[in-house]
Motif scaffolding. Structure first.
Motif, PDB file in Angstrom:
ATOM      1  N   ALA E  83      43.083  30.699  33.563  1.00  0.00           N
ATOM      2  CA  ALA E  83      41.780  30.950  34.048  1.00  0.00           C
ATOM      3  C   ALA E  83      40.947  29.630  34.308  1.00  0.00           C
ATOM      4  O   ALA E  83      40.120  29.889  34.921  1.00  0.00           O
ATOM      5  N   GLN E  86      40.973  28.253  37.613  1.00  0.00           N
ATOM      6  CA  GLN E  86      40.377  28.910  39.071  1.00  0.00           C
ATOM      7  C   GLN E  86      39.775  28.112  39.993  1.00  0.00           C
ATOM      8  O   GLN E  86      39.636  28.126  41.208  1.00  0.00           O
ATOM      9  N   SER E  90      40.738  27.044  43.733  1.00  0.00           N
ATOM     10  CA  SER E  90      40.178  27.275  45.136  1.00  0.00           C
ATOM     11  C   SER E  90      39.802  26.177  45.645  1.00  0.00           C
ATOM     12  O   SER E  90      39.815  26.142  47.002  1.00  0.00           O
ATOM     13  N   ASP E 120      48.501  39.355  34.127  1.00  0.00           N
ATOM     14  CA  ASP E 120      47.816  38.082  34.823  1.00  0.00           C
ATOM     15  C   ASP E 120      48.181  38.284  36.220  1.00  0.00           C
ATOM     16  O   ASP E 120      48.101  37.388  36.914  1.00  0.00           O
ATOM     17  N   ASN E 122      46.522  40.257  38.613  1.00  0.00           N
ATOM     18  CA  ASN E 122      45.501  40.238  39.084  1.00  0.00           C
ATOM     19  C   ASN E 122      45.148  38.710  39.235  1.00  0.00           C
ATOM     20  O   ASN E 122      44.557  37.858  40.418  1.00  0.00           O
ATOM     21  N   GLN E 123      45.073  38.099  38.248  1.00  0.00           N
ATOM     22  CA  GLN E 123      44.801  36.610  37.926  1.00  0.00           C
ATOM     23  C   GLN E 123      45.650  35.850  38.903  1.00  0.00           C
ATOM     24  O   GLN E 123      44.809  34.830  39.517  1.00  0.00           O
ATOM     25  N   ARG E 126      44.901  37.720  43.077  1.00  0.00           N
ATOM     26  CA  ARG E 126      43.663  38.026  43.593  1.00  0.00           C
ATOM     27  C   ARG E 126      42.603  36.570  43.190  1.00  0.00           C
ATOM     28  O   ARG E 126      41.353  36.549  43.511  1.00  0.00           O
ATOM     29  N   GLY E 127      43.388  35.678  42.854  1.00  0.00           N
ATOM     30  CA  GLY E 127      42.599  34.529  42.533  1.00  0.00           C
ATOM     31  C   GLY E 127      41.612  34.727  41.564  1.00  0.00           C
ATOM     32  O   GLY E 127      42.025  35.250  40.379  1.00  0.00           O
ATOM     33  N   GLY E 128      40.222  34.392  41.665  1.00  0.00           N
ATOM     34  CA  GLY E 128      39.249  34.309  40.574  1.00  0.00           C
ATOM     35  C   GLY E 128      38.524  33.043  40.602  1.00  0.00           C
ATOM     36  O   GLY E 128      37.542  32.981  40.094  1.00  0.00           O
ATOM     37  N   GLY E 129      39.013  32.179  41.416  1.00  0.00           N
ATOM     38  CA  GLY E 129      38.176  31.199  42.022  1.00  0.00           C
ATOM     39  C   GLY E 129      37.438  31.692  43.071  1.00  0.00           C
ATOM     40  O   GLY E 129      37.603  32.918  43.377  1.00  0.00           O
ATOM     41  N   ASN E 130      36.683  30.981  43.609  1.00  0.00           N
ATOM     42  CA  ASN E 130      35.462  31.470  44.695  1.00  0.00           C
ATOM     43  C   ASN E 130      36.234  31.410  46.148  1.00  0.00           C
ATOM     44  O   ASN E 130      36.911  30.530  46.405  1.00  0.00           O
ATOM     45  N   GLY E 131      35.753  32.387  46.880  1.00  0.00           N
ATOM     46  CA  GLY E 131      35.897  32.240  48.401  1.00  0.00           C
ATOM     47  C   GLY E 131      37.246  32.976  48.878  1.00  0.00           C
ATOM     48  O   GLY E 131      37.953  33.694  47.989  1.00  0.00           O
ATOM     49  N   ASP E 132      37.187  33.106  50.046  1.00  0.00           N
ATOM     50  CA  ASP E 132      38.467  33.925  50.693  1.00  0.00           C
ATOM     51  C   ASP E 132      39.528  32.906  51.026  1.00  0.00           C
ATOM     52  O   ASP E 132      39.658  32.098  51.853  1.00  0.00           O
ATOM     53  N   GLN E 309      48.655  46.697  37.261  1.00  0.00           N
ATOM     54  CA  GLN E 309      47.901  45.835  38.068  1.00  0.00           C
ATOM     55  C   GLN E 309      48.821  45.896  39.337  1.00  0.00           C
ATOM     56  O   GLN E 309      48.061  45.967  40.544  1.00  0.00           O
TER      57      GLN E 309
END
Ligand SMILES: Cc1ncc(C[n+]2csc(CCOP(=O)(O)OP(=O)(O)O)c2C)c(N)n1
Ligand SMILES: Cc1ncc(C[n+]2csc(CCOP(=O)(O)OP(=O)(O)O)c2C)c(N)n1
Ligand code: SF4
Ligand code: SF4
Ligand code: SF4
Ligand code: SF4
Ligand code: SF4
Ligand code: SF4
Ligand SMILES: [Mg+2]
Ligand SMILES: [Mg+2]
Lengths: 179, 353, 249, 72, 353, 249, 72, 179
Positions: E83, E86, E90, E120, E122-123, E126-132, E309
């Motif tokens: 976590a 992240q 990113s 984990d 999704n973690q 799907r990231g959790g950092g920002n952006g695409d 998940q």
């Protein structure tokens, strides 16, 4: 009312964001829908600033004006260069007189050229150049009353800088009438 | 309260204070700085606490502490700053702490840019912290709604003992619009579970997310899951715009949904029967209503300021029976109504209509 | 007739400690609990348990307790203290927790002069995770992540937290103690009491660093571990008061 | 000065810290016993010699020991 | 190399070193400690770099630095530690840096527990950092596969200039199994873009994820998206087990997939035509093959050590035409083959078969 | 015949700085670039740009550059230096970046004695984000997050990074300088040169703290900003060498 | 000692730091001019008095100034 | 071969994890599929440790044995208490003789009671108690040859503690034969 899509742009410190806010307050006073959106962040480090104001009878869709500007207030050359192409045909451009020694690259827009520094000085405060611009803008829009506009000036600045009230109102008057 | 012209960031801050939020912990980052700054200016005089934390990590952990001791508290940040909070958010969820997190997002990935974007949909709705948890995510489309969702967020957070996120794009944060705030503090009872140093008058309280025993942890997770089902049941929010007789459905959220509304109006003016479904809660996502509508649609058109993150949820709702099209911009660029109309018509042509 | 000279403090619950035999975490727990009881703070205290062997200390201290993320106890304590300025707030942190991952949080709790008390248990190793090197591990010492002995040219010389934090204007009281014999145990208690008293008097940030053993992680007997503190640790980490803003008043 | 030292035997982990510190050397780990948690617990083999100094209790990491003084 | 009995964490570490990874930055956390410790012991003598970072945040940023200067590098951690990484992940994605991140996950949320879990997903996906952005995620089901996927991960990372994650549950990390390592270093060319201090002999290099200009950032994002499409095209991995004539399909990944295989065998022995589809790459997810199979299935049964998940991805693949059932355990509890068989039969009964 | 007394160094690219008029970030950039050129390090240097007004310094320094996440430049530098021990690695960080969010990273770069050079630009404010309070903001000073002036009872007294980091055994050379007149500019350059030389000589961690202006954030003219350093900052942040392990050799 | 001071005029941001520091007071911001980036640039109004001390250049944050010495 | 599901449990330091690893190595030597899974983390702080070993001709499904233990090595009382209920009917339990003064709570399992400390001492090293246990285990399994088992002992410990080789092998022999 035909929607207003206004962009006010200039150097930081020239007070263009305030002009936009005053238009927004004026719109609120007249029970219009309105949005005000500034440029922000390091974009401003370069020294320029601008805001987009949309006024309409309908809820505002896009607060950022990508095209079809109905009114452009450009308080310096770079701002005019940046936004002129996005003005809708028939739109109005308000500029400082000194900036347009050369004719504009567009002929399909109305131009109101105003001597911002000159009129402000005449009104009693060099700081009031943006009030001159505000006056010219309200004149050009032809939607809001002069009285409402003056009330807005007093509401927004009356408390903070009462010593400037006179000059501000005078500058507004000049902007409204002298171009 | 009277209608005021307010910047989104400030309206969010003020709405939180008025609703009864009494502690704010944050760290500067564009485009949410005015929120933090408003709190610096007004939180103390409202009898609350403002601390500029040393980092986003510290800020969310201060929120964790304040919440654990029973204070209704919040933090705010933007994209990379939210990423740094993911561990803390997971801890809040694990320890079942109410807290409000406002995310005013910008372009990514990495440092990216500071202009409005919706590239943080996954970050908000799928966490990024560890473990099986959910955070309700509410996405306003106007300053007025931002203020109401902040209020709602605090209520939901307190009710379910869970962190809640308000996800605003940069436009919401920076724009000014007229807004009228509900002047009443929200009505929540004191938290009996809070570790607030009152063990003199009741059995001592422990706030904790550690469960070394597997059955313990599994039961805790089952309890959390049941709570999440209840939130899905009760807190799913969306808006329908001209959907009654619609044959086509736009799906959009946040600021872009307003632009999409214009596109709807434009197309309606040309006689196209099109409507908009706007998810307000991104988690829980309005799967059901989208699924229901989808059966009647010729196609569905998702518009986002991302590469298509909500798109996945829409597809999940729709399945394979109705085509789902997508249009997105990224990096701070924002589509215009006519851009959407043009894209829409392309797909209509393919349908031969 | 008899007088009780020593009995278990009400500051501890009845839950047996989960520490390894001979681990001085237990002694330090007891001292903190005794001080809380003696200063009559138990009923209004909120303790913050950090991540480390003492993670379960929320089971042991007989007051309200909050378990914090690894390294973030000072931030969590800030959240509690700011919203409850009249409560007594303390953190209990290991050297990995505080000197490594939590370095920013402790520096800034001191910087803001948060009115909290920090109990810093320096055992020169990561006990909980199985004996990895800490920033406080002594030069040459073998741990699972310094398998050839801590090499100061690659891993640096150990950091001295009390000395470092004392340079921060906001820190009010900082002392380093140990618990290797009855005399030092008594001194440690006095220091801890002083720190909590400072908080009571709203003086700001106080921290007591306690040199502690991890006989299991060090791979020695409990008794030898005490000797190791005396012979190896104290020379590098001298005991004493590092900051006492109240001293000259 | 005479003291009474008592042990909460089933909490003792047999670490020996008390043994080592007793000035009159009356403590030892009881190798003949395994307590409820699997250790040889400490005990006083000559309790009457206790001087109630509480050194053992101060050093015990598991709060096993109570010390009383017999007031004369 | 000869077959050896190795712990997963150690096999992962050794596989990385043998493949040519030359820099490791990590922070202790159970259940991945042996990985970090193996690196401490062997990285230097292999001519590489081992640094115990002060935190997971620092570790991923050290990886960022090493990668930016052209070193093939990696980090590892577990749930809350991931976590914390992240933001850094990113950044790596934004700056297009190759890096390997090993996640040996445990129970959550928050501090949770340390026993094996798949909470984990999704973690990781799907990231959790920002952006695409996307991170390819490979999930081994055995120590042997863990070693190969580490190797594969390094190759994919270098090829696409993108961080890659190997997601191992705690069982993979802690278990010992026989494993045979590929002795050859992977074959990658030097990175011409690396900021490695050689501007004396070529134009200077800049590694960066900031793009203040919107069009710049949009174009960068389009470039990234195109890369992600290529990864989806080329790097999707799965295993089919007894799927040829299957009428029912299990979907499971990681260690639980092995247990699921036993359940398949058990059911097959009773004459039930059932198979297993095991996603190996969780992103890109094998949507297509699952969709294709789903059409022939009476139902699909997803088994996970989470609340479900991956289930969401399976549903996304399947749509509404085939029922998708789910069974999960949480918190460190692991299901047994017969537990799955019993659950399976419940659903079969409902079908009336 | 003429001799060039001063001309723009090859250490800078031709890209004009994006700083506000009169911002001393520009002077500091130039000094670093000159030193790199004079020590012949440009062709082998890797600079780490942090997040702050100087985020775009990757455009300005004429060597390989890496842009790092906010506060993490020392960690990024560690990644570079450890894998490229023969290159010259430096970070350029603001006070928000280094003293606030990045406190742990800088402490531990010093702790491990990473052989890097840190240029720490202390302008006592967050310039980039619009003038928020930094840990280094002086007592009483108004910023957007200390709108009533920094209140030391709530926000603490400013932290002194050079003093703090000097207590860490791993730090080799630490000096505080400023750039408010030609004399101090020359001194600053000497210090920066010494720091890079230390790196060249593989001595370990070096840091030069430069007291710098943010006239825009402080709300004063560029000239008054220089005076403010002299009158307000230097008394709180005395100039000088705080650590010089080489001095006694 | 005589110096030649030259300005890369379009980089100047008119901050005035150079003006303030010149020991012979020969610099000023040219209020009659606006350069390409919108500022009144600095210039030497009595360049012949320059003593090539480079103080201006040392203080210029935008590396606008070059100073040469005329060798006699 | 019938699958082996072995649990080895005891105090930390008694070497139960090593016993499990030796079984795993033995299985590898015999080309069996095998997995070894330890308890880990703070679970071990309590002082107990255990590992699960599964040996089969098929690839191993579940490396964690939730039930149906075929062989249990319990080197202390708490371990016996913890795992006895999970032993499959007909399974084998290997315990230290001293531990079973009282009869076991189950009658459907085979019991091999061995004097671990006594035999280890006899073999020459108290440290070799787990070798005694290993011997008993290999005997009980009846799958692997004594020779292979001894090779494994030498491979695993021969390098590290050659001085113990003799005692280890002897202890193994005792465990294999004396119960
Ligand atoms: C974010 C995060 N990283 C890592 C861990 C793993 N972890 C648990 S305790 C610990 C170290 C504890 O060492 P210390 O603080 O010295 O306490 P001790 O056990 O020595 O008393 C670590 C690294 C974690 N739980 N969370
Ligand atoms: C994780 C994260 N948090 C916050 C920010 C926003 N941010 C950008 S620059 C900055 C502060 C810069 O201040 P300083 O380091 O003092 O540099 P200066 O601008 O004063 O030179 C902040 C908070 C960010 N980019 N990333
Ligand atoms: S591992 Fe070390 S610090 Fe932890 S309880 Fe055991 S002896 Fe104490
Ligand atoms: S009180 Fe003193 S004399 Fe008595 S047993 Fe304890 S240490 Fe020995
Ligand atoms: S010190 Fe305490 S735990 Fe240790 S042996 Fe003595 S009584 Fe037992
Ligand atoms: S905001 Fe301040 S620090 Fe940033 S460029 Fe402007 S003057 Fe310099
Ligand atoms: S070089 Fe010296 S004398 Fe010449 S203009 Fe510059 S400051 Fe003035
Ligand atoms: S110091 Fe430089 S930028 Fe400032 S006025 Fe002088 S020449 Fe122009
Ligand atoms: Mg420790
Ligand atoms: Mg600054």
């Amino acid at each position: 009312m035909k929607p207003i899509k206004l962009v006010c742009a200039g150097f930081g410190g020239q007070g263009v964001l305030s002009v936009g806010q005053m238009v927004a307050l004026l719109a609120m006073k007249n029970n219009k829908e309105v949005s005000w959106m500034p440029s922000y962040g390091p974009e401003m480090r370069g020294g320029t600033a601008n805001c987009h104001v949309v006024v309409d009878d309908q809820p505002i869709a896009a607060p950022i004006i990508a095209s079809g500007i109905t009114h452009l207030l450009a308080m310096n050359g770079p701002s005019l260069d940046k936004f002129l192409a996005k003005v809708a045909p028939g739109g109005t451009v308000i500029v400082n007189k000194a900036m347009i020694d050369h004719p504009l690259s567009r002929t399909d827009v109305k131009v109101i050229a105003c001597d911002f520094p000159g009129l402000a000085e005449e009104a009693g405060a060099m700081k009031s150049q943006n009030m001159v611009a505000f006056g010219a803008l309200i004149y050009a829009m032809d939607v809001f009353s002069k009285e409402d506009a003056k009330d807005v000036i007093l509401e927004k600045f009356g408390g903070k800088k009462p010593e400037l009230n006179e000059a501000n109102l005078q500058a507004f008057e000049f902007g409204y009438s002298k171009h | 309260m009277a209608k005021q012209l307010m910047k989104g960031n400030e309206a969010i801050a003020k709405a939180a204070i008025v609703a009864g939020c009494r502690a704010y912990f944050g760290y500067p980052i564009t485009p949410q700085n005015e929120l933090c700054e408003y709190m610096a200016k007004y939180m103390r005089s409202s009898g609350g606490v403002f601390v500029q934390a040393e980092s986003e990590v510290a800020a969310i952990n201060m929120v964790y502490g304040a919440a654990a001791s029973g204070a209704l508290s919040m933090t705010s940040s933007s994209s990379p700053g939210i990423a740094l909070k993911q561990e803390g958010i997971s801890y809040c969820a694990g320890a079942e702490l109410p807290a409000l997190i406002v995310s005013v997002s910008r372009g990514g990935p990495g440092l990216g840019g500071i202009l409005p974007s919706q590239g943080d949909y996954n970050q908000a709705t799928r966490g990024g912290g560890n473990g099986d948890y959910h955070v309700p995510v509410f996405a306003p489309a106007s300053i007025q709604e931002a203020a109401s969702l902040v209020r709602k967020g605090l209520i939901v957070a307190a009710k379910y003992r869970n962190p809640v996120m308000v996800l605003a794009d940069g436009v919401i944060g920076q724009m000014m619009e007229p807004v009228e705030l509900d002047p009443n503090p929200i009505d929540i009872e004191a938290f009996p579970w809070a570790a607030d140093g009152n063990s003199g008058v009741r059995p001592r309280n422990i706030v904790n997310s550690l469960h070394l025993d597997v059955d313990d942890l599994e039961n805790h997770n089952k309890h959390l899951q049941a709570k999440y089902r209840a939130i899905e049941e009760n807190e799913t929010m969306w808006e329908e715009y001209k959907m009654d007789d619609a044959e086509y459905m736009f799906v959009a959220y946040g600021t872009p949904s307003r632009i999409t509304k214009s596109a709807v109006d434009e197309l309606r003016s040309e006689g196209v029967k099109v409507g908009l479904l706007r998810p307000i809660s991104l988690w829980p996502f309005p799967y059901e209503v989208i699924h229901r509508f989808s059966k009647k649609m010729k196609f569905i058109f998702v518009a986002e300021l991302s590469s298509g993150q909500m798109l996945v949820d829409v597809k999940l709702a729709v399945g394979y029976d109705t085509p789902v099209h997508f249009y997105g911009r990224m990096g701070g660029n924002i589509f215009e109504p006519l851009e959407l109309v043009a894209e829409f018509k392309k797909h209509q042509e393919v349908l031969g209509q | 007739m008899t007088t009780t000279v020593f009995k278990k403090t009400r500051g501890l619950t009845d839950v047996p400690f989960t520490y390894c035999p001979g681990c001085t975490h237990g002694i330090i727990h007891r001292l903190v609990a005794e001080v809380l009881e003696e200063l009559e703070l138990l009923d209004t205290a909120v303790g913050i348990a950090s991540v480390g062997c003492s993670v379960m200390s929320y089971e042991f201290f007989n007051c309200d307790m909050i378990q914090a993320a690894h390294g973030r106890a000072p931030a969590v304590a800030t959240g509690v203290k700011r919203t409850h300025p009249d409560k007594t707030v303390f953190t209990y942190q290991g050297d990995g927790d505080m000197a490594s991952i939590g370095a920013a949080e402790i520096v800034h709790a001191a910087h803001r002069s948060e009115n909290i008390t920090v109990i810093f248990v320096n055992n020169a190793i990561y006990g909980m995770t199985g004996g990895q090197m800490a920033p406080t591990t002594l030069p040459g010492h073998v741990t699972t992540t310094s398998p050839f002995g801590r090499d100061t040219t690659l891993q640096g010389e150990p950091i001295r937290m009390s000395e470092m934090l004392s340079t921060i204007p906001g820190s009010y009281y900082i002392e380093r103690v140990t618990v290797i014999d009855p005399v030092s145990v008594r001194k440690a208690k006095t220091a801890i009491k002083k720190a909590f008293q400072a908080q009571k008097d709203k003086k700001g940030f106080s921290m007591i660093e306690v040199l502690s053993t991890c006989n299991v992680g060090w791979g020695v007997t409990p008794l030898d571990a005490l000797k190791q503190i005396k012979n190896d640790m104290i020379p590098y980490y001298p005991l004493g008061v590092y900051k006492d803003k109240g001293a000259n008043q | 000065m005479r003291g009474i030292v008592t042990f909460d035997e089933n909490r003792c982990k047999g670490c020996g810290l008390c043994v080592n510190v007793c000035p009159v050397h009356i403590l030892e780990l009881d190798q003949t016993k395994v307590n409820a948690i699997g250790y040889h617990p400490s005990h006083a083999f000559a309790p009457e010699k206790c001087i109630a100094c509480a050194s053992c209790a101060l050093m015990c990491p598991d709060v096993v020991i109570t010390v009383e003084r017999v007031d004369q």
